[in-house]
Enzyme design. Structure first.
Site, PDB file in Angstrom:
ATOM      1  N   LYS A  35       0.856  -1.198   0.000  1.00 34.56           N
ATOM      2  CA  LYS A  35       0.000   0.000   0.000  1.00 34.56           C
ATOM      3  C   LYS A  35       0.892   1.248   0.000  1.00 34.56           C
ATOM      4  O   LYS A  35       2.105   1.153   0.228  1.00 34.56           O
ATOM      5  CB  LYS A  35      -0.924  -0.016   1.214  1.00 34.56           C
ATOM      6  N   TYR A 256      15.334  29.613   9.914  1.00 32.59           N
ATOM      7  CA  TYR A 256      14.118  30.196  10.496  1.00 32.59           C
ATOM      8  C   TYR A 256      14.181  30.201  12.015  1.00 32.59           C
ATOM      9  O   TYR A 256      14.493  29.184  12.645  1.00 32.59           O
ATOM     10  CB  TYR A 256      12.874  29.408  10.067  1.00 32.59           C
TER      11      TYR A 256
HETATM   12  C1  LIG Z   1      -3.726  -4.504   8.225  1.00 30.19           C
HETATM   13  C2  LIG Z   1      -2.250  -4.423   8.056  1.00 30.19           C
HETATM   14  N1  LIG Z   1      -1.554  -5.560   7.937  1.00 30.19           N
HETATM   15  C3  LIG Z   1      -0.219  -5.556   7.772  1.00 30.19           C
HETATM   16  C4  LIG Z   1       0.486  -4.373   7.716  1.00 30.19           C
HETATM   17  C5  LIG Z   1       1.984  -4.412   7.554  1.00 30.19           C
HETATM   18  O1  LIG Z   1       2.585  -3.999   8.745  1.00 30.19           O
HETATM   19  P1  LIG Z   1       4.189  -3.865   8.845  1.00 30.19           P
HETATM   20  O2  LIG Z   1       4.558  -2.805   7.867  1.00 30.19           O
HETATM   21  O3  LIG Z   1       4.427  -3.437  10.244  1.00 30.19           O
HETATM   22  O4  LIG Z   1       4.749  -5.179   8.484  1.00 30.19           O
HETATM   23  C6  LIG Z   1      -0.199  -3.173   7.856  1.00 30.19           C
HETATM   24  C7  LIG Z   1       0.549  -1.909   7.838  1.00 30.19           C
HETATM   25  O5  LIG Z   1       0.209  -0.893   8.340  1.00 30.19           O
HETATM   26  C8  LIG Z   1      -1.607  -3.193   8.025  1.00 30.19           C
HETATM   27  O6  LIG Z   1      -2.305  -2.066   8.145  1.00 30.19           O
END
Ligand SMILES: Cc1ncc(COP(=O)(O)O)c(C=O)c1O
Length: 360
Positions: A35, A256
């Site tokens: 994602k 700044y």
């Molecule tokens: C539902 C879910 N599963 C898995 C993950 C992966 O987590 P990580 O990046 O800590 O491995 C995330 C990341 O935010 C998540 O939201």
């Protein structure tokens, strides 16, 4: 044209991280969480590089980008609104939505798949984090929905741990136990509990499906290490160049609001990356920046387009055009993140449009 700031993305490091984690959990299937454009590393490039059993994204449009470019691997949509038309879109794109709310469940109840192909869905269970997920009663309803609609196929049950990176925290076991108790309503259905931290440090909490995010990108999510985390390779190195160097007298202030003051005659390098590029504005004085293999302290407030660094102690003379590393190879992103009051996840996903990604 090469931009002033860029991110070197090492896809072979991601493939390597994926492989060593998989070797340590050989019996599990893997959802590579890509994602937010693969945590800023490039979702499409990663999807073309690693052979995960599925990819995990947050939004439908992230999945659509992958499908449009020919990625055929199952894609799980983990945190969408899931209005009725979005379920239709999921079906059309062969996406697997995670049903995580009463709203989404109700839409699924009234959803009629348009094809005879099973519509593959996951259920998210709230085991105590109280973010997304169904409670016990809603899971009973979900069970009836799946039983009533033979075209709906329940692939698995997911839960998310609130403190997975806190190894040994009893809340993790409590959540996992609560989850397993609720999951028992769905006999024989796969379960998925573990993100990176749980995968790497809680072998008992893995379930059938791992959901790997930050570890793929080379970060150990916990404060302790093991043989796998010690071998993770950073995949993103953000770099920029010195655009000016100036000498200032003792007592003068930089940037700044003059939050940094020279305690001696000082040489300051101005580097062409700022908060508009994703370098955190909250970085503290002293946050390390690597130039020519030496660490120098950030000196003064981060501006939109630049930062200033105290290079008085450079062992070799530096010049305009020299390359600075902000995080990545040679400079742990997690260390930089901590000095900015954030986490590596945020550094990676913030690297902005002005930072060209260069793949190798
Ligand atoms: C539902 C879910 N599963 C898995 C993950 C992966 O987590 P990580 O990046 O800590 O491995 C995330 C990341 O935010 C998540 O939201």
């Amino acid at each position: 044209m090469q931009t002033l700031s860029w991110a070197d993305i090492d896809l072979s490091a991601i493939a390597y991280n994926f492989d060593i984690i998989k070797q340590s959990s050989p019996n599990q299937k893997t959802i590579a969480v890509i994602k937010a454009n693969g945590y800023g590393h490039g979702a499409l490039e990663i999807a073309k590089t690693i052979k995960a059993d599925a990819f995990g994204v947050a939004r439908i449009h992230e999945a659509k980008l992958l499908r449009d470019k020919g990625i055929q691997t199952p894609i799980i949509v983990m945190s969408e609104l899931l209005a009725e038309d979005q379920l239709t879109e999921c079906e059309q794109l062969r996406l697997e939505p995670v049903i995580h709310s009463a709203f989404a469940l109700n839409n699924l109840k009234h959803f009629r798949p348009r094809t005879n192909r099973p519509f593959r869905c996951w259920l998210k269970v709230d085991s105590g984090m109280h973010r997304l997920g169904l409670n016990s009663e809603q899971l009973d309803t979900a069970k009836c929905v799946f039983e009533a609609h033979p075209n709906l196929h329940l692939v698995g049950l997911i839960t998310h741990l609130a403190s997975a990176e806190k190894i040994g925290d009893p809340k993790n076991t409590m959540q996992a136990n609560a989850f397993k108790q609720l999951a028992a309503k769905f006999e024989g259905v796969d379960i998925s509990i573990a993100n990176s931290a749980a995968t790497l440090f809680h072998p008992d909490l893995r379930g059938e499906w791992l959901r790997l995010g930050i570890s793929l990108y080379g970060i150990n999510p916990a404060h302790q290490s093991n043989t796998v985390t010690e071998n993770l390779k950073p995949a993103m190195t953000v770099r920029s160049r010195i655009i000016d160097i100036k000498d200032i007298p003792q007592g003068d202030r930089v940037g700044y609001n003059g939050i940094w003051q020279a305690t001696r005659s000082s040489r300051i390098a101005i580097i062409g990356i700022g908060y508009a590029d994703g370098y955190p504005r909250h970085a503290k004085n002293g946050t390390p920046v690597l130039i020519n293999g030496e660490r120098f302290p950030l000196s003064g407030r981060v501006s939109m387009d630049m930062i200033s660094v105290d290079i008085t102690d450079a062992s070799k003379p530096l010049k305009v055009g020299d390359v600075a590393t902000l995080w990545g190879e040679g400079l742990d992103a997690e260390e930089v993140a901590q000095s900015c009051g954030t986490i590596a996840y945020e550094l990676f996903t913030s690297a902005g449009q002005r930072v060209t990604k260069i793949y190798r």
